[in-house]
Design a protein around this motif. Sequence first.
Motif, PDB file in Angstrom:
ATOM      1  N   VAL A 203      36.472  41.523  51.273  1.00 48.64           N
ATOM      2  CA  VAL A 203      37.699  41.850  51.534  1.00 48.64           C
ATOM      3  C   VAL A 203      38.477  40.738  52.572  1.00 48.64           C
ATOM      4  CG1 VAL A 203      38.732  43.742  53.436  1.00 48.64           C
ATOM      5  CG2 VAL A 203      37.156  44.440  51.654  1.00 48.64           C
ATOM      6  N   ARG A 206      39.981  38.573  50.458  1.00 50.54           N
ATOM      7  CA  ARG A 206      41.012  39.073  49.775  1.00 50.54           C
ATOM      8  C   ARG A 206      42.179  39.026  50.628  1.00 50.54           C
ATOM      9  NH1 ARG A 206      42.350  42.634  44.898  1.00 50.54           N
ATOM     10  NH2 ARG A 206      41.660  40.962  43.815  1.00 50.54           N
ATOM     11  N   VAL A 207      42.178  39.118  51.884  1.00 53.09           N
ATOM     12  CA  VAL A 207      43.357  39.143  52.795  1.00 53.09           C
ATOM     13  C   VAL A 207      44.027  37.798  52.392  1.00 53.09           C
ATOM     14  CG1 VAL A 207      44.034  38.808  55.108  1.00 53.09           C
ATOM     15  CG2 VAL A 207      42.255  40.374  54.413  1.00 53.09           C
ATOM     16  N   ILE A 210      45.476  37.552  48.842  1.00 48.15           N
ATOM     17  CA  ILE A 210      46.755  38.137  48.673  1.00 48.15           C
ATOM     18  C   ILE A 210      48.107  37.129  48.851  1.00 48.15           C
ATOM     19  CG2 ILE A 210      46.118  40.376  48.496  1.00 48.15           C
ATOM     20  CD1 ILE A 210      47.434  40.990  51.096  1.00 48.15           C
ATOM     21  N   LEU A 214      50.773  35.359  46.187  1.00 43.10           N
ATOM     22  CA  LEU A 214      52.195  35.259  46.224  1.00 43.10           C
ATOM     23  C   LEU A 214      52.799  33.834  46.077  1.00 43.10           C
ATOM     24  CD1 LEU A 214      52.920  37.673  49.283  1.00 43.10           C
ATOM     25  CD2 LEU A 214      53.756  37.933  47.000  1.00 43.10           C
ATOM     26  N   ILE A 216      51.184  31.816  44.355  1.00 39.04           N
ATOM     27  CA  ILE A 216      51.192  31.171  42.927  1.00 39.04           C
ATOM     28  C   ILE A 216      52.260  31.848  42.220  1.00 39.04           C
ATOM     29  CG2 ILE A 216      49.874  31.614  40.858  1.00 39.04           C
ATOM     30  CD1 ILE A 216      47.378  31.744  42.441  1.00 39.04           C
TER      31      ILE A 216
END
Lengths: 703, 514
Positions: A203, A206-207, A210, A214, A216
């Motif tokens: 997790v 993953r923060v 994300i 964006l 990419i």
Amino acid sequence: MLIQNDLLLLNVKDLPIPPQAWIVRWLWLIPVLPALAAGVISLLKQRFRTVSSCLAIGSLSCSLLLSIAALSYVIDTRNLLLHFGFNPGFHDIVDFTWFRFGSSTVDLGWVLDPLAAIMLVMVSFVGLLIFIYSVGYMAHDENFTRFFCFMSLFAGAMLGVVISNSLLLLFMCWEIVGLTSYLLIGFWYQKPSAAAAAKKAFVTTRVGDIFFLLGIVWLFTQTGTLLFYNHGVGSLEGLALVNLLSQHAGLGLSAAGAIGLLIFAGAVGKSGQLPLHVWLPDAMEGPTPVSALIHAATMVAAGVFLVARVYPLMSIGAAPHGTTAALTVVTWVGASTAVFAALIAVAQNDIKRILAYSTISQLGYMMAGLGLGGVAVGMFHLITHAFFKALLFLGAGSVIHGCHEEQDIRRMGGLRADMPLTFITYAIGMLALCGFPIFFSGFWSKDGILEAAKHWDISQGPFYLLVFGALLTAFYMTRQVCYVFFGQWRGHEAAHESPKVMTLPLAILAFFAITLGVIGTPAWPWFHAFLENRTASFSWHGFAEPGLGLLMLMSSLVVFLGLGLGWRLYGDKSPKPEAPDALERSAPWLWAPLRDRLYVDEFYGVTVIAFYAWWARVADWLDRRIWGGIVAVVAWLFGLWAQLNRLLDIDWVDGGFDKTCEELSSGGGLLSRVEGGRVQNYLRILAAAVVALVAILLWSSRP
Amino acid sequence: MNVLAFPILTLLTVLPLIGAAIALFSGRHARVVALFTTLACLLLSLFVWTRIPADGSIGLVERAAWAPSLGIEYHLGVDGLGGLMLVLSAIVTLMAVDAAQHRVHHMPGLFFGLVLTLEAGLFGSFTALNFFHWFLFWELSLIPAFFLIKLWGGSKRGPAATQFFIYTMAGSVALLLSFLAIFYATTSKDAPGTMDFIQLTQMAASGQLAQMVTAHLGPVMPWLAVGVLAGFAVKVPLMPFHTWLPAAYAEAPSPVTMLLTGAMSKMGVYGLLRIAIPIFGPQISAMRTPLLFLAAATVVMGAWAAAAQTDLKRVLAYSSINHLGYCLLGIFALAVPAAGAAQQANQAAALNGVILQMFNHGLTAAALFWFISMIQFRSGGLRGINDFGGLRKPAPVFAGLMGIALFSSLGLPGLNGFVGEFLIFRGVFPLSWIAATVSVLGLLVTAVVILTVIQKVFSGPVPERWAAFPDLHHGERMALAPVIGLMFLLGLVPQLIVNTINPTVQYLLAHWRF
């Protein structure tokens, strides 16, 4: 780079252009072989232990051989080009189209350049050593087969990150690396703490991911391609970079800077930088080879590698003695992480957690190195760190194994007598980490970063932070070594040395922890020249650079100071496990926050995690009470309307109808009495009618 | 243009009805009948998939006059979008019939008959090109679903089924009214009105439709658009018109839930793409901002509400709302007027992503509910997230395969869930960066939810009563293997789908006007 490539093409036009080297065309085998091995192992039953470990080690060995071939190819080609006087900057690429959308395409591909070549050899070599070590370490584990399946998949994905020429392919391999990290941290899934640590790792990364995503899609939109290098039209090449630089993205950043920062956010998560470092110490729940390979040498280095890979994007637009906003952020985040983690490491008692915080701190050094001095400075520390950190972790694993799964350093001690090989190799690793002068690789790589920090024109802040961090590093490592290897044995059963299959990799890594420094000294900066496309010749004059001698002296003194302080406090003493730490006795106000990890986890608990749980309840409440409530109200209104209709229908309409019918019925009842059928009534009426008729006739016949 | 001289789409729609009629009277053997029928339908739909025109236009057309004076015509056709939905419906129905092995104890003939009728409704609505015919099948699929929930569902099936039916029906009424208005507006003294989707698209693109509506009925075009959107907003669903979904998904028997999430929800998205956007483009474009807001809310709040659930089926139900929210995000984002070349690339990315996501989510969600039904069967009816623990030890293969499906739902690259989501974000970010940035939160929250499910169900110490939890047996492994294999295949080789739907995407975008 674009101009230089063009020059290359112009001059080489007359030379016969050789077909692409076989190693470049077959480079894809390097990640695919271990991944295939993982696939095969996943289908094997648990009892095929030898087969699975042989498959894993065999495939990674093949990858290593291919990587060495790739490195020698790069070196040879460079030397050839230099010999002919050309600038040896090149990226050998192979691209292919994955699929189309609209009239655009999504392309993937791989690249072989100096950066990739170095990383390939490091990852496969260190990985191979750790695989061999694991055969001994995991020998008693019943899930031996599954371990090698996951490790092999990890190796394949990590090598994929290294050779990827497309930011999208890099991201995909990056996520798979995250998956294998999750699976391996939670390897002993029956321990709730391990399962929780695995989830926390995924997790938290993953923060960062994300924001990475964006970045990419933004890069893709802006430049139309996600390939790094593509004969001039890649996203890291001239045209695209100029385009990105000219676009404004708000907050004073150019699009290049904003995208660079978004990509850096992904690196912050993966490399455990502040503030997303919280998963790394918990990741120590996994088996020690996992901690060594994934959470020290390679996966966490992927973030540093990513920044190095997209360095043209992050550095474009810098003034001659200045830097870009993106690199400034990278530097400050790195430097603060270096000190923050080193402070916490001082007060930890688990042998692996000390090393975990040390890793976070050293990753901060690498990031700062990238920001302050460029790709070569940061990458050199990455490579040397991979070797000595893996050595330290494997040594810790040897210690844990020898102490019968004990991990608290307060219950160890005196192991230099019982585990001599482990002690010697661990001491070498520890000195390399501290940056002990001259003979250890860590000194040269760390000094490179300090030198770059000294010459940074923006601020001297990072320099002082990094020097302080070096002091702390020497201090906490001395503390750890004193607790573990010096003093008296404070454990229960006697400790024993580990088998050869575990100590041999230790020896090999120790060798490299010493000798790797040679390729990056100021006298012969081969490594830096290799990555920066220059030549490097051996010359003692390299040391004559102004300020360098003073800096080397100063950093050596800082190391000695740290070692001395550590020895003074912890020396050859043997405190009881329950007794407070020496530093705790002298500065308890300092000790408690450091031991409690500066309360970052607690902070996240009351902010982010509490918000998550609360908002989940809000969402559920909205659904049940508000949206569901509205539907319930509408349904109730319909019910009301139905009742009203029923009222109208039954009471009014029906009722009115019934009343009328009653009237008719009673009227009919009245009328029916006329047709009653009783003769007396008929005679009565007949008689009355005759009387009435006679009366009328008499009346009408009056004269 | 029908390259085959054979009404294959009609055959495809009628085949399940024949199977339903046979199954109705087959008693205990109804499942076998259903298996054969769904398998035949799958093969037929794959055949149709290979015959889709390469230029993206509508092919395999069948037209016949039905009631011309009412604008009703029997008009079928299929392009990449419709063909993909046919294949999805066939796959999901086959999976549902397979999953119904232990679930149906009484009246199996009726159960499988209703399932097959539902399949016919799906096939019909994905191939119909005239509103009447399409609406007929839209409603036709609703009735079996109602009875399937009502007769074989869980403890609160009555209210769940009723709410599901009435709520969807209310949306359908709005749809019907809007189309009647369209029909009335397009009636002239020479010709009756039209309800043909192709014709209406052309009229809308040229502006003629808006003119006719305004001439006949006044400035009601935006209201007609709202009516049409209402019908689909309930079906997909779009927040806040989604409250029927968690109850319906939870109370329905798992095979029916697989159908609901795998195929029926896609009818709503398909309707948006086939009907709402082409015919009401400018009106939807005018409402773009509030619609994007609702789509982003669907993504984020759907994922977050999943985090608060304790029933595994409800967790996945809300997760479905979240995944379908990405489709809505892509659809509303691309409704920008006067798109230049750069915007067209973004629109193409978003639309490709939406269609891919429709298929991939259908496959993954159906697989997940299948796994839930297996858990429920093995646990004697329990399916709470806190009821289990450490199941990975007694059932490693089960944990592994369900883990793969869960990670696909999370959007892990290499599995089928990633490519659609990536393309949607690639398309939406330049079209509306705020909506994209808010929606990435959905990715994060979904990750937490799914990992929590894995942690609570599969990790940790094994409680005494689950120590003998049976692992997947050979038959179940064989049944699941192609599904899991398809997840890997589509994750690594998405060209298999994208190569066929991309021409359709380009064709659609060329003919849409905003």
